[in-house]
Design an enzyme around this catalytic site. Structure first.
Site, PDB file in Angstrom:
ATOM      1  N   HIS A 143      10.239   4.187  36.347  1.00 14.28           N
ATOM      2  CA  HIS A 143      11.303   3.274  36.765  1.00 14.28           C
ATOM      3  C   HIS A 143      11.471   3.295  38.291  1.00 14.28           C
ATOM      4  CE1 HIS A 143      11.814   3.301  32.454  1.00 14.28           C
ATOM      5  NE2 HIS A 143      11.879   4.613  32.525  1.00 14.28           N
ATOM      6  N   HIS A 175       9.306  10.903  32.903  1.00 18.70           N
ATOM      7  CA  HIS A 175      10.391  10.147  32.273  1.00 18.70           C
ATOM      8  C   HIS A 175      11.385  11.098  31.620  1.00 18.70           C
ATOM      9  CE1 HIS A 175       8.640   5.995  32.326  1.00 18.70           C
ATOM     10  NE2 HIS A 175       7.543   6.696  32.541  1.00 18.70           N
ATOM     11  N   GLU A 233      17.951   7.895  34.840  1.00 18.19           N
ATOM     12  CA  GLU A 233      16.590   8.397  34.639  1.00 18.19           C
ATOM     13  C   GLU A 233      15.761   8.223  35.912  1.00 18.19           C
ATOM     14  OE1 GLU A 233      14.400   6.308  31.641  1.00 18.19           O
ATOM     15  OE2 GLU A 233      12.597   7.520  31.932  1.00 18.19           O
ATOM     16  N   GLU A 275       8.222  12.887  28.531  1.00 19.64           N
ATOM     17  CA  GLU A 275       9.652  12.633  28.358  1.00 19.64           C
ATOM     18  C   GLU A 275      10.295  14.015  28.343  1.00 19.64           C
ATOM     19  OE1 GLU A 275      11.117   9.744  28.248  1.00 19.64           O
ATOM     20  OE2 GLU A 275       9.599   8.275  27.628  1.00 19.64           O
TER      21      GLU A 275
HETATM   22 ZN    ZN Z   1      11.405   6.098  31.255  1.00 20.94          ZN
END
Ligand code: ZN
Length: 335
Positions: free
Chosen positions: A125, A217, A162, A299
């Site tokens: 992102h 992430h 995030e 993640e």
């Molecule tokens: Zn992400």
């Protein structure tokens, strides 16, 4: 890959992803749960709560490994992994990049050993994606289908994004890898208004001839869903995507990162996806489909779970996270 079951997301290759909670997706989810009992409960919850986005809770996902290749986790089943209170003064705003050599563990003994190696870190992102929704919503071709250029990412319930998390971990990881002598490049450093798009994120790693790429992430799943998982590229050959050459080395990279991440952070693999292995294979991520160099996503935890969020917002914990990822990469590059 050892997986011999049916294709898990048969409609995705034929066009833009449908709305997340379409009847088709719900129906498919139920069908998948029947077909893939190992992922049944966790995947249902994941599909229900996970947000759309590159890496975060959308698309097809399956446990990557059979019983013979599951990593060994520290403190298995002791029920306390990841529950320790964050140490030190780490908070969500503690985004300096501590690089105390004394805290760099086993990595500090081999300084210079990664000379000549190139690592690309892809912070998921972008903090200002949210101000550029039109740009990031345009679609790009990822070989198997088209999908959004990029997404805003998720956040904790208290608003720690995030995108801030991924950049902070990326900075810490860069420092650790540079201490080992590696050449490190970031796909973005909040130095552009949005993106890059997921196809460009892949191309940056390819153009750098990276020896390893990791996309950072944190997930946005339901409360109670906890733990980390590493996403591996599935074998894809469609359009510009051809991952056949990187599936094997990426799996090696991902397994090493998962094991070292668990050890460094004391957290457990996901309890909602991956069947307890901490490893998931996906074929719907542009950042993986278009990569020609070994690449995985991680993640690091679930921002929407309060216990995971307490870790993710701790600077001290993020340092441990970066340490674990770094150690996995170092192990991979040293072969
Ligand atoms: Zn992400």
């Amino acid at each position: 890959m050892s997986y011999t079951g049916p294709p898990l997301d048969p409609f995705d290759p034929f066009g833009a992803p449908p709305p997340r909670r379409s009847p088709l997706r719900r129906g498919l989810t139920v069908a998948l749960a029947v077909l893939v009992p190992g992922a049944l409960v966790g995947w249902l919850a994941y599909a229900t709560f996970g947000p759309d986005g590159e890496g975060d809770g959308s698309g097809s996902a399956r446990a990557a490994t059979g019983s013979t290749s599951a990593p060994r986790w520290p403190n298995p089943g002791n029920g306390k992994s990841g529950l320790a209170a964050p140490s030190g003064s780490g908070t969500a705003t503690d985004e300096t990049t501590p690089s105390d050599p004394a805290s760099s563990g086993k990595g500090s003994s081999g300084e210079g050993s990664l000379a000549g190696k190139v690592v690309v870190i892809d912070p998921g992102h972008n903090p200002t994606n949210v101000e550029h929704t039109a740009e990031i919503n345009r679609t790009v071709d990822i070989g198997t289908h088209s999908k959004e250029c990029d997404t805003t990412g998720t956040s904790t319930n208290s608003g720690y994004s995030e995108a801030r998390f991924t950049l902070d971990v990326a900075h810490r990881l860069r420092t650790l890898l540079q201490q080992q002598g590696a050449t490190v490049k970031l796909t973005q450093d909040a130095d552009r208004p949005y993106g890059p798009c997921v196809d460009e994120r892949a191309r940056i790693g390819n153009a750098a001839h990276a020896d390893a790429v990791v996309s950072i992430h944190a997930d946005g799943s339901g409360a109670g869903n906890r733990g980390f998982h590493v996403i591996l590229p599935g074998s894809v050959r469609a359009g510009a995507a051809d991952t056949r050459a990187i599936v094997g080395p990426s799996k090696d990279l991902g397994k090493l990162i998962a094991a070292d991440f668990a050890e460094a952070t004391g957290t457990s693999p996901s309890n909602y996806i991956g069947g307890g292995t901490g490893l998931v294979t996906r074929e719907d991520l542009g950042g993986l489909n278009l990569s020609t160099v070994p690449k995985v996503f991680i993640e690091c935890g679930n921002m929407r779970d309060s216990k995971d969020a307490a870790l993710l917002t701790s600077g001290a914990w993020r340092q441990k996270a970066a340490q674990g990822i770094s150690e996995g990469i170092v192990s991979f590059l040293r072969g």
